[in-house]
Design a protein around this motif. Structure first.
Motif, PDB file in Angstrom:
ATOM      1  N   ALA A 325       0.716  -1.088   0.026  1.00  0.00           N
ATOM      2  CA  ALA A 325      -0.147  -0.059   0.038  1.00  0.00           C
ATOM      3  C   ALA A 325       0.808   0.970   0.114  1.00  0.00           C
ATOM      4  CB  ALA A 325      -1.007  -0.065   1.160  1.00  0.00           C
ATOM      5  N   ASP A 326       2.082   1.233   0.650  1.00  0.00           N
ATOM      6  CA  ASP A 326       3.055   2.312   0.625  1.00  0.00           C
ATOM      7  C   ASP A 326       3.343   2.871  -0.589  1.00  0.00           C
ATOM      8  OD1 ASP A 326       2.930   2.578   3.544  1.00  0.00           O
ATOM      9  OD2 ASP A 326       4.643   1.751   3.764  1.00  0.00           O
ATOM     10  N   ALA A 327       3.543   1.808  -1.505  1.00  0.00           N
ATOM     11  CA  ALA A 327       3.738   2.235  -2.927  1.00  0.00           C
ATOM     12  C   ALA A 327       2.840   3.093  -3.865  1.00  0.00           C
ATOM     13  CB  ALA A 327       4.195   0.973  -3.759  1.00  0.00           C
ATOM     14  N   LYS A 328       1.521   2.706  -3.301  1.00  0.00           N
ATOM     15  CA  LYS A 328       0.544   3.627  -3.898  1.00  0.00           C
ATOM     16  C   LYS A 328       0.469   4.989  -2.970  1.00  0.00           C
ATOM     17  CE  LYS A 328      -1.225   0.410  -6.463  1.00  0.00           C
ATOM     18  NZ  LYS A 328      -1.301   0.497  -8.057  1.00  0.00           N
ATOM     19  N   LEU A 329       0.743   4.855  -1.773  1.00  0.00           N
ATOM     20  CA  LEU A 329       0.688   5.959  -1.044  1.00  0.00           C
ATOM     21  C   LEU A 329       1.705   7.000  -1.664  1.00  0.00           C
ATOM     22  CD1 LEU A 329      -0.237   8.059   1.360  1.00  0.00           C
ATOM     23  CD2 LEU A 329       1.409   6.545   2.778  1.00  0.00           C
ATOM     24  N   GLU A 330       2.810   6.579  -1.885  1.00  0.00           N
ATOM     25  CA  GLU A 330       3.936   7.533  -2.307  1.00  0.00           C
ATOM     26  C   GLU A 330       3.443   7.903  -3.902  1.00  0.00           C
ATOM     27  OE1 GLU A 330       7.714   5.322  -2.561  1.00  0.00           O
ATOM     28  OE2 GLU A 330       7.836   5.260  -0.402  1.00  0.00           O
ATOM     29  N   GLU A 331       2.696   7.226  -4.701  1.00  0.00           N
ATOM     30  CA  GLU A 331       2.374   7.788  -5.897  1.00  0.00           C
ATOM     31  C   GLU A 331       1.452   8.748  -5.741  1.00  0.00           C
ATOM     32  OE1 GLU A 331       0.545   4.560  -8.151  1.00  0.00           O
ATOM     33  OE2 GLU A 331       2.568   3.584  -8.307  1.00  0.00           O
ATOM     34  N   ALA A 332       0.437   8.551  -4.511  1.00  0.00           N
ATOM     35  CA  ALA A 332      -0.620   9.720  -4.352  1.00  0.00           C
ATOM     36  C   ALA A 332       0.084  11.075  -3.764  1.00  0.00           C
ATOM     37  CB  ALA A 332      -1.668   9.181  -3.491  1.00  0.00           C
ATOM     38  N   LEU A 333       1.099  10.668  -2.904  1.00  0.00           N
ATOM     39  CA  LEU A 333       1.751  11.993  -2.216  1.00  0.00           C
ATOM     40  C   LEU A 333       2.489  12.766  -3.249  1.00  0.00           C
ATOM     41  CD1 LEU A 333       3.158  10.426   1.089  1.00  0.00           C
ATOM     42  CD2 LEU A 333       0.876  11.770   0.815  1.00  0.00           C
ATOM     43  N   VAL A 335       1.587  13.645  -6.217  1.00  0.00           N
ATOM     44  CA  VAL A 335       0.308  14.451  -7.139  1.00  0.00           C
ATOM     45  C   VAL A 335       0.273  15.536  -6.454  1.00  0.00           C
ATOM     46  CG1 VAL A 335      -1.586  14.452  -8.244  1.00  0.00           C
ATOM     47  CG2 VAL A 335      -0.709  12.225  -8.053  1.00  0.00           C
ATOM     48  N   ARG A 336       0.429  16.696  -7.268  1.00  0.00           N
ATOM     49  CA  ARG A 336       0.230  18.049  -6.540  1.00  0.00           C
ATOM     50  C   ARG A 336      -1.117  18.630  -7.254  1.00  0.00           C
ATOM     51  NH1 ARG A 336       2.747  16.798  -3.187  1.00  0.00           N
ATOM     52  NH2 ARG A 336       4.546  17.324  -2.480  1.00  0.00           N
ATOM     53  N   PRO A 337      -1.767  19.703  -6.563  1.00  0.00           N
ATOM     54  CA  PRO A 337      -2.951  20.034  -7.010  1.00  0.00           C
ATOM     55  C   PRO A 337      -2.565  21.032  -8.301  1.00  0.00           C
ATOM     56  CG  PRO A 337      -2.899  20.580  -4.675  1.00  0.00           C
ATOM     57  CD  PRO A 337      -1.653  20.068  -5.133  1.00  0.00           C
ATOM     58  N   PRO A 338      -3.294  21.415  -9.192  1.00  0.00           N
ATOM     59  CA  PRO A 338      -3.041  22.211 -10.548  1.00  0.00           C
ATOM     60  C   PRO A 338      -2.629  23.581  -9.944  1.00  0.00           C
ATOM     61  CG  PRO A 338      -5.541  21.789 -10.422  1.00  0.00           C
ATOM     62  CD  PRO A 338      -4.796  20.802  -9.325  1.00  0.00           C
ATOM     63  N   TYR A 378      -8.582  16.641 -10.535  1.00  0.00           N
ATOM     64  CA  TYR A 378      -7.691  16.319  -9.525  1.00  0.00           C
ATOM     65  C   TYR A 378      -8.113  15.960  -8.288  1.00  0.00           C
ATOM     66  CZ  TYR A 378      -4.933  17.556  -5.401  1.00  0.00           C
ATOM     67  OH  TYR A 378      -4.496  17.489  -3.890  1.00  0.00           O
ATOM     68  N   TRP A 379      -9.365  16.696  -8.009  1.00  0.00           N
ATOM     69  CA  TRP A 379     -10.085  16.307  -6.722  1.00  0.00           C
ATOM     70  C   TRP A 379     -10.608  15.155  -6.641  1.00  0.00           C
ATOM     71  CZ3 TRP A 379      -9.829  17.534  -1.832  1.00  0.00           C
ATOM     72  CH2 TRP A 379     -10.561  17.321  -1.143  1.00  0.00           C
ATOM     73  N   ASN A 380     -11.409  14.703  -7.755  1.00  0.00           N
ATOM     74  CA  ASN A 380     -11.939  13.416  -7.844  1.00  0.00           C
ATOM     75  C   ASN A 380     -10.915  12.081  -7.894  1.00  0.00           C
ATOM     76  OD1 ASN A 380     -14.491  14.526  -7.924  1.00  0.00           O
ATOM     77  ND2 ASN A 380     -14.366  14.677 -10.281  1.00  0.00           N
ATOM     78  N   LYS A 381      -9.751  12.432  -8.486  1.00  0.00           N
ATOM     79  CA  LYS A 381      -8.882  11.313  -8.482  1.00  0.00           C
ATOM     80  C   LYS A 381      -8.268  11.112  -7.167  1.00  0.00           C
ATOM     81  CE  LYS A 381      -7.693  11.535 -13.308  1.00  0.00           C
ATOM     82  NZ  LYS A 381      -6.615  11.779 -14.433  1.00  0.00           N
ATOM     83  N   SER A 417      -4.942  11.195   4.928  1.00  0.00           N
ATOM     84  CA  SER A 417      -5.962  12.255   5.148  1.00  0.00           C
ATOM     85  C   SER A 417      -5.282  13.515   5.385  1.00  0.00           C
ATOM     86  CB  SER A 417      -6.995  11.786   6.252  1.00  0.00           C
ATOM     87  OG  SER A 417      -7.801  10.595   6.185  1.00  0.00           O
ATOM     88  N   GLN A 418      -4.320  13.785   6.369  1.00  0.00           N
ATOM     89  CA  GLN A 418      -3.761  14.826   6.767  1.00  0.00           C
ATOM     90  C   GLN A 418      -3.008  15.465   5.408  1.00  0.00           C
ATOM     91  OE1 GLN A 418      -4.357  16.430   9.832  1.00  0.00           O
ATOM     92  NE2 GLN A 418      -3.766  18.196   8.390  1.00  0.00           N
ATOM     93  N   THR A 419      -2.409  14.570   4.803  1.00  0.00           N
ATOM     94  CA  THR A 419      -1.561  15.098   3.543  1.00  0.00           C
ATOM     95  C   THR A 419      -2.562  15.692   2.495  1.00  0.00           C
ATOM     96  OG1 THR A 419       0.366  13.543   4.146  1.00  0.00           O
ATOM     97  CG2 THR A 419       0.150  14.626   1.906  1.00  0.00           C
ATOM     98  N   GLN A 420      -3.762  15.236   2.382  1.00  0.00           N
ATOM     99  CA  GLN A 420      -4.714  15.768   1.444  1.00  0.00           C
ATOM    100  C   GLN A 420      -5.029  17.164   1.821  1.00  0.00           C
ATOM    101  OE1 GLN A 420      -8.378  13.520   1.184  1.00  0.00           O
ATOM    102  NE2 GLN A 420      -8.531  14.003  -0.864  1.00  0.00           N
ATOM    103  N   VAL A 421      -5.212  17.457   3.086  1.00  0.00           N
ATOM    104  CA  VAL A 421      -5.724  18.587   3.502  1.00  0.00           C
ATOM    105  C   VAL A 421      -4.564  19.490   3.467  1.00  0.00           C
ATOM    106  CG1 VAL A 421      -6.110  19.945   5.595  1.00  0.00           C
ATOM    107  CG2 VAL A 421      -7.391  17.735   4.978  1.00  0.00           C
ATOM    108  N   ASP A 422      -3.392  19.167   3.972  1.00  0.00           N
ATOM    109  CA  ASP A 422      -2.077  20.015   4.028  1.00  0.00           C
ATOM    110  C   ASP A 422      -1.721  20.396   2.219  1.00  0.00           C
ATOM    111  OD1 ASP A 422      -2.067  19.973   6.513  1.00  0.00           O
ATOM    112  OD2 ASP A 422      -0.319  18.367   6.663  1.00  0.00           O
ATOM    113  N   THR A 423      -1.796  19.339   1.594  1.00  0.00           N
ATOM    114  CA  THR A 423      -1.520  19.809   0.229  1.00  0.00           C
ATOM    115  C   THR A 423      -2.452  20.794  -0.465  1.00  0.00           C
ATOM    116  OG1 THR A 423      -0.849  17.471  -0.367  1.00  0.00           O
ATOM    117  CG2 THR A 423      -1.202  18.446  -2.295  1.00  0.00           C
TER     118      THR A 423
END
Length: 525
Positions: A325-333, A335-338, A378-381, A417-423
């Protein structure tokens, strides 16, 4: 038992000679043998003295000497004279090493040293027994016990020698036992390599030598051990957050560069910016492949009866699923907002008589619609990735297979969750918000929208932190949860160092003190 001992010696046909016993010696011998057989403590000393003197008179070449010494040792034991018993049996083993009675005496010495917690002496006798009678059924059990005792006593070099000796003597006879012993060597390896490299080389050696021969459970533990170290090696960034290949810094606005104004964001003082660093592709793919194989083996693994091995397998499977799962987490982290978003539109220009105003409005509308489309995409993905990661981590936490896996999953749920908010909060404020009031309103609306996600993150950190107190358990994941709570909610979770202060750590070993007696009563004057 005494009769069985004497008959076995007679059948064995000892290569000892000597004159027959005199009638007086035979009578004394028989009487002492009866006392030894009964285990009478009151007559044990007298019996031992009689038999010891008889053995001295007969000499080392008489066939009855070895019997007399063993019976004398039993009499000493009945009388509670344990040092004399040990000395007598040691003499028997030294003088008559090839006799069946020596085997009986050595097993008795093992039992005595084990019972009196003389573990070093017990290990020495076990090793001598296995060397003298390697084909006996007790030999491999005693050699394995000696290996464990030497390891626990800190005799690492000797323990390694014993493990290698067992591999040579019993190769092919009991592969599961030898696999267990080989795996136990991990903590005894000479410190010639860094810990991770030594452990990975040991896991590779186990898989090469035994593979499935040691059982699927131990193979899973070895595969995950090897793959987890390979996953860490794939990241060149040292001291990453819980083995994630990331670096963390406060998400403060950037300083002005080249005379330009600083970048405006909605980030608060607690927000953090996470930078994902690339992993070595070859090592990362190899680690992921091994971990998927381990998880597949775990799905068809039969019940493991050994509780220690069951715990190790559960922890290994949790670790495997977390790293996948961490591999997927690093991919998600990563990604930056447009960037360059602009939702600003001056609606009055649409109906202006001036063509230039209508042209400016058309450009504003195009940018606004494009920004809306890019942001929603971005938000939906981002939501899909977050939900998928939460499901993966919650699955590990809900199983409660291992304490380490449960807390690591809870901490990662909070990170997601917290990284999604902070980003989002650390993204640049969209263009067109000129006034402080407009920027404040935008940041307030963004905080309200991300509020439920931030609450979910705090709940994950609180679960991790509070449950750790219930289990009286801590590890890097628990420490991270506590640090995040203390940093983001300092009133509810004040830093413990401020609250409790510094205390002196307990001593590494118990401190002995002399026997305390009551003070003498002082005479009254």
């Amino acid at each position: 038992m005494i009769a069985a001992l004497l008959s076995s010696m007679a059948v064995a046909g000892l290569a000892l000679a000597g004159e027959p016993l005199t009638p007086a010696e035979a009578e004394a011998y028989n009487e002492a043998a009866k006392i030894a057989q009964s285990g009478d403590p009151a007559r044990g000393h007298e019996c031992a003295v009689t038999l010891t003197e008889l053995a001295q008179r007969l000499g080392d070449k008489h066939s009855r000497t070895v019997e007399a010494l063993e019976l004398a040792a039993r009499c000493h034991e009945a009388a509670g004279e344990y040092e004399a018993m040990v000395a007598t049996r040691e003499r028997l083993v030294e003088k008559f090493p090839a006799t069946p009675t020596a085997r009986v005496a050595m097993l008795a010495l093992v039992r005595h040293h084990r019972a009196t917690l003389a573990f070093e002496k017990a290990a020495a006798v076990m090793e001598r027994f296995a060397e003298r009678w390697p084909g006996e059924r007790e030999a491999i059990d005693l050699l394995q016990e000696a290996f464990v005792l030497r390891a626990q006593l800190g005799h690492d070099k000797r323990a390694l020698e014993l493990s290698e000796r067992m591999e040579k003597l019993y190769a092919g006879k009991d592969p599961q036992r030898l696999a267990l012993i080989y795996w136990a060597r991990a903590d005894l390896l000479p410190k010639t390599l860094p810990d991770d490299q030594a452990r990975q080389a040991h896991a590779a050696g186990y898989l090469q030598r035994y593979g499935n021969k040691g059982g699927p459970a131990r193979r899973i533990v070895a595969e995950v051990t090897y793959a987890a170290i390979e996953w860490r090696r794939a990241c060149k960034q040292k001291d990453g957050l819980m083995d994630l290949c990331v670096s963390v810094k406060p998400a403060a606005p950037d300083a002005p560069k080249g005379g330009k104004a600083p970048r405006l964001t909605c980030a608060g003082p607690a927000a953090q910016a996470i930078t994902v660093h690339p992993r070595d592709r070859k090592l990362a793919e190899s680690a992921q492949r091994r971990l998927r194989e381990a998880v597949s083996l775990g799905e068809i693994l039969p019940p493991v009866e050994d509780p220690w091995l069951r715990a190790k397998v559960d922890e290994a499977l949790d670790q495997a699923e977390l790293i996948l799962a961490d591999a997927k987490l690093e991919e998600a982290l990563a990604v930056r907002p447009p960037a360059d978003l602009s939702f600003f539109r001056e609606d009055w220009r649409e109906f202006s008589d001036d063509a230039r105003d209508r042209k400016i409005y058309a450009e504003q509308k195009r940018k606004s619609e494009d920004s809306t489309r890019r942001f929603l995409d971005y938000w939906n993905k981002s939501q899909e990735r977050t939900n998928d990661l939460n499901r993966r981590y919650e699955k590990v936490a809900a199983r409660k297979r291992s304490v380490r896996g449960m807390f690591a999953a809870a901490a990662r749920n909070g990170i997601v969750s917290q990284t999604q908010v902070d980003t989002l909060m650390a993204a640049e404020v969209p263009a067109g918000l000129k006034s402080d009031a407009a920027i404040k309103a935008y940041c307030g609306a963004l905080a309200d929208s991300t509020g439920p996600i931030a609450t979910a993150a705090m709940q994950a950190f609180e679960y991790c932190w509070q449950r750790s107190a219930m289990f009286a358990y801590t590890d890097p994941s628990v420490e991270f949860c506590g640090a995040e709570l203390q940093r983001r909610q300092p009133r509810a979770y004040p830093p413990q160092r401020e609250l409790f202060g510094f205390i002196e750590p307990p001593p590494l070993e118990p401190v002995s003190a002399p026997v305390q007696v009551e003070p003498p009563i002082l005479e009254q004057e």
